[in-house]
Scaffold this active site. Structure first.
Site, mmCIF file in Angstrom:
data_model
loop_
_atom_site.group_PDB
_atom_site.id
_atom_site.type_symbol
_atom_site.label_atom_id
_atom_site.label_comp_id
_atom_site.label_asym_id
_atom_site.label_seq_id
_atom_site.Cartn_x
_atom_site.Cartn_y
_atom_site.Cartn_z
ATOM 1 N N ARG A 175 -36.334 91.112 48.703
ATOM 2 C CA ARG A 175 -35.512 92.186 49.266
ATOM 3 C C ARG A 175 -35.597 92.284 50.794
ATOM 4 O O ARG A 175 -34.816 92.981 51.420
ATOM 5 C CB ARG A 175 -35.912 93.529 48.629
ATOM 6 C CG ARG A 175 -35.355 93.708 47.232
ATOM 7 C CD ARG A 175 -35.955 94.898 46.522
ATOM 8 N NE ARG A 175 -37.268 94.586 45.950
ATOM 9 C CZ ARG A 175 -38.082 95.500 45.413
ATOM 10 N NH1 ARG A 175 -37.728 96.760 45.397
ATOM 11 N NH2 ARG A 175 -39.252 95.128 44.914
ATOM 12 N N GLY B 148 -46.229 87.137 46.284
ATOM 13 C CA GLY B 148 -44.799 87.394 46.047
ATOM 14 C C GLY B 148 -43.928 86.997 47.230
ATOM 15 O O GLY B 148 -44.400 86.850 48.360
ATOM 16 N N TYR C 19 -43.622 74.362 92.510
ATOM 17 C CA TYR C 19 -43.235 73.298 91.575
ATOM 18 C C TYR C 19 -42.424 72.248 92.313
ATOM 19 O O TYR C 19 -41.422 72.569 92.967
ATOM 20 C CB TYR C 19 -42.410 73.950 90.455
ATOM 21 C CG TYR C 19 -42.050 73.041 89.318
ATOM 22 C CD1 TYR C 19 -43.018 72.263 88.681
ATOM 23 C CD2 TYR C 19 -40.743 72.966 88.845
ATOM 24 C CE1 TYR C 19 -42.696 71.444 87.623
ATOM 25 C CE2 TYR C 19 -40.405 72.156 87.777
ATOM 26 C CZ TYR C 19 -41.384 71.383 87.173
ATOM 27 O OH TYR C 19 -41.056 70.578 86.107
ATOM 28 N N ARG D 227 -46.578 88.051 85.265
ATOM 29 C CA ARG D 227 -46.628 87.051 84.185
ATOM 30 C C ARG D 227 -48.058 86.581 83.931
ATOM 31 O O ARG D 227 -48.965 86.889 84.692
ATOM 32 C CB ARG D 227 -45.680 85.908 84.527
ATOM 33 C CG ARG D 227 -44.208 86.369 84.470
ATOM 34 C CD ARG D 227 -43.285 85.312 85.005
ATOM 35 N NE ARG D 227 -43.522 84.034 84.365
ATOM 36 C CZ ARG D 227 -43.204 82.858 84.903
ATOM 37 N NH1 ARG D 227 -42.640 82.820 86.105
ATOM 38 N NH2 ARG D 227 -43.451 81.741 84.255
HETATM 39 C C1 UD1 Z 1 -45.849 96.959 41.269
HETATM 40 C C2 UD1 Z 1 -46.237 97.542 39.914
HETATM 41 C C3 UD1 Z 1 -45.671 98.958 39.784
HETATM 42 C C4 UD1 Z 1 -46.145 99.811 40.960
HETATM 43 C C5 UD1 Z 1 -45.794 99.131 42.288
HETATM 44 C C6 UD1 Z 1 -46.446 99.886 43.422
HETATM 45 C C7 UD1 Z 1 -46.309 95.625 38.423
HETATM 46 C C8 UD1 Z 1 -45.611 94.888 37.352
HETATM 47 N N1 UD1 Z 1 -45.705 96.708 38.869
HETATM 48 O O1 UD1 Z 1 -44.429 96.834 41.270
HETATM 49 O O2 UD1 Z 1 -46.111 99.533 38.589
HETATM 50 O O3 UD1 Z 1 -45.524 101.073 40.885
HETATM 51 O O4 UD1 Z 1 -46.324 97.786 42.312
HETATM 52 O O5 UD1 Z 1 -46.043 99.351 44.645
HETATM 53 O O6 UD1 Z 1 -47.389 95.250 38.791
HETATM 54 N N2 UD1 Z 1 -47.509 89.526 43.360
HETATM 55 C C9 UD1 Z 1 -48.143 88.317 43.248
HETATM 56 N N3 UD1 Z 1 -47.744 87.453 42.281
HETATM 57 C C10 UD1 Z 1 -46.755 87.746 41.407
HETATM 58 C C11 UD1 Z 1 -46.106 88.990 41.534
HETATM 59 C C12 UD1 Z 1 -46.501 89.865 42.527
HETATM 60 O O7 UD1 Z 1 -49.055 87.998 44.017
HETATM 61 O O8 UD1 Z 1 -46.483 86.896 40.535
HETATM 62 C C13 UD1 Z 1 -47.938 90.464 44.441
HETATM 63 C C14 UD1 Z 1 -46.845 90.749 45.422
HETATM 64 O O9 UD1 Z 1 -46.871 89.839 46.490
HETATM 65 C C15 UD1 Z 1 -47.200 92.160 45.874
HETATM 66 C C16 UD1 Z 1 -47.885 92.770 44.680
HETATM 67 O O10 UD1 Z 1 -48.290 91.687 43.855
HETATM 68 O O11 UD1 Z 1 -48.091 92.150 46.954
HETATM 69 C C17 UD1 Z 1 -46.978 93.696 43.912
HETATM 70 O O12 UD1 Z 1 -45.870 92.978 43.435
HETATM 71 P P1 UD1 Z 1 -44.382 93.524 43.534
HETATM 72 O O13 UD1 Z 1 -43.450 92.489 43.002
HETATM 73 O O14 UD1 Z 1 -44.122 94.066 44.866
HETATM 74 O O15 UD1 Z 1 -44.474 94.684 42.449
HETATM 75 P P2 UD1 Z 1 -43.611 95.983 42.374
HETATM 76 O O16 UD1 Z 1 -42.294 95.661 41.768
HETATM 77 O O17 UD1 Z 1 -43.623 96.669 43.668
#
Ligand code: UD1
Ligand code: CA
Length: 465
Positions: free
Chosen positions: A16, A12, A389, A335
């Site tokens: 934010r 992801g 230097y 250093r």
């Molecule tokens: C997710 C959960 C939510 C939970 C929360 C806890 C989903 C849809 N929702 O929401 O139920 O309460 O975590 O923190 O799963 N990621 C990918 N590829 C993607 C999307 C996300 O690798 O396409 C990874 C992100 O980098 C992250 C993790 O998955 O590390 C969670 O994704 P994020 O978008 O943060 O989900 P939340 O909205 O926090």
């Protein structure tokens, strides 16, 4: 565990965070968020660890280059957490056992909690087990919907009804899955939700419809599953991590005058009876001995400090070694590549760079000592400068044992001051000084008798005008 496979979702963007840097590469007490998650994964000693990367994939991989057991798969487009897990299919499909799914943005999860998750998962012979937590303010998290006490589905914040918004049991985003039915079930996740994404939590409802067992394990310390999505959350989690490290230090016999303003990175080691004053920063791979005093404003980075060392206020030490009983500062700058020997005294406004000071040597005030070797018991006077230097290259200054370097001397490198030599104050030393010799490198002083009075006679007194 031979049938345990860990998957970390880390593709992801972290919109934010409002950052150029991928979210998971932000640091908490010296370690990136993803390094912390990778450590948890490694501590489980699984058969494999797979990280799903996407946004900033190259940077993320580079940051983890030392973790040779990690395998990476790329999720080109971030279409949701369900889609992300599906990317591991070529590596994991057909294997038997359990997948533990960790979220790359939740660095506080303890190894013990994952083990408890696995125990529940095995006991329930479940297809999926979810770590849940109770948050008084559950906003932003997926909610756990139960029917007659049993989990029936997970609803994301944006898709909740008013009644579901009030549910305080939330999805941690951390799960255990039985590998056998996993990929077929992931295929059936759709995108009919407010975000149009493939939601991994939808797997729960799918399994329940298929009458497969789904279990939950509720973490006691809810903070463990906190995800980092914004700078504010990064700040909050950093405070928690720091507090925990400080508690460990105090339990090990270190005095912190004010734990609230003591900043110690994860891998730093401090010996017992050391006293750390407020606003001290100990960073990276730093080791501090026992019975030291580290005063306010000090910053020590990737350095080793021996026992009974006194680091006075506002001293910076980087990539260096300081041996037992030495005094540094206030306002000293050690250093990279320096070695401060036993019982050495480094005073205010003294800067060392790639300089080795032997046992009991002193540079008590205002000096720059760069690319130098200084023997034991040598005294470096105030204002001494190694001119290391020449505008193109750096050169060495070698000062033997028991040398006396008079104040305001300029040592033009390369130059050697042999053992027991004596440099007259204010000298510019450009050639080697033999052992036991006195070097005077300055123009001789001339006194003009009666000069002041004769000048007054020539000029009328300014005050009488
Ligand atoms: C997710 C959960 C939510 C939970 C929360 C806890 C989903 C849809 N929702 O929401 O139920 O309460 O975590 O923190 O799963 N990621 C990918 N590829 C993607 C999307 C996300 O690798 O396409 C990874 C992100 O980098 C992250 C993790 O998955 O590390 C969670 O994704 P994020 O978008 O943060 O989900 P939340 O909205 O926090
Ligand atoms: Ca998240």
């Amino acid at each position: 565990m031979s049938d345990l496979h860990v998957v970390v979702l880390a593709a992801g963007k972290g919109t934010r965070m409002k950052s150029q840097l991928p979210k998971i590469l932000h640091k908490i007490s010296g370690l990136t968020i993803i390094e912390r998650v990778a450590r948890t994964a490694a501590a489980l000693q699984p058969a494999s660890i797979t990280m799903v990367v996407g946004h900033g994939a190259d940077e993320v991989k580079r940051s983890l280059a030392k973790r040779t057991r990690l395998q990476f798969v790329t999720q080109e487009q971030q279409l949701g957490t369900g889609h992300a897990l599906l990317q591991t299919r070529p590596l994991l499909e057909g294997k038997s056992g359990t997948v533990v799914l960790l979220s790359g943005d939740a660095p506080l999860l303890s190894v013990d909690s994952v083990k408890a998750l696995l125990a529940t998962h095995q006991e329930a012979a479940a297809a999926a087990t979810v770590i849940t937590a109770t948050f008084p303010r559950p906003f932003g998290y997926g909610r756990i919907v139960r029917t007659s006490g049993k989990i029936s589905k997970i609803v994301e914040e944006r898709d909740t009804t008013t009644a579901q918004k009030a549910i305080t049991e939330i999805n941690s985003g951390i799960y255990a899955f039985d590998l056998a039915p996993l990929f077929a079930a992931l295929d059936s996740i759709g995108t009919s939700n407010k975000q149009g994404e493939y939601y991994l939590p939808d797997l729960i409802a799918i399994y329940r419809k298929q009458k497969r067992a789904v279990a939950t394990w509720t973490v006691q310390r809810a903070d463990e599953i906190r995800g980092i999505n914004s700078r504010a959350e990064l700040g909050e989690v950093t405070t928690m991590v720091r507090q925990q490290k400080n508690e460990e230090l105090m339990a090990a016999g270190v005095t912190l005058i004010d734990p609230a303003t003591t900043y110690v990175d994860a891998d730093v080691v401090v010996g017992p009876d050391t006293v750390i004053y407020p606003c001290v920063f100990l960073e990276g791979n730093t080791k501090i001995g026992g019975a030291c005093e580290i005063h306010s404003g000090a910053r020590i980075v990737n350095s080793t400090i021996g026992d009974r060392v006194c680091v006075r206020n506002h001293t910076v030490v980087t990539d260096s070694t300081v041996e037992a009983g030495a005094f540094l500062g206030p306002f000293a700058h050690i250093r990279p590549g320096s070695k401060v020997g036993e019982d050495v005294h480094i005073g205010n406004f003294v800067e060392l760079k790639k300089t080795d000071m032997g046992k009991g040597a002193k540079a008590n005030h205002l000096a720059y000592l760069g690319d130098a070797t200084i023997g034991p018991k040598t005294n470096v006077g105030a204002g001494t400068i190694t001119c290391n230097y020449d505008g193109e290259k750096k050169h060495q200054t070698v000062i033997g044992a028991g040398v006396f370097v008079g104040s305001n001397s300029t040592l033009v490198a390369p130059v050697t001051l042999a053992d027991g030599s004596y440099i007259a104050a204010g000298s510019a030393v450009t050639t080697d000084v033999p052992a036991g010799a006195l070097a005077i490198g300055r123009s001789r002083q001339e006194n003009k008798e009666g000069w002041v009075a004769s000048r007054k006679q020539k000029k009328p007194d300014a005050s009488s005008q």
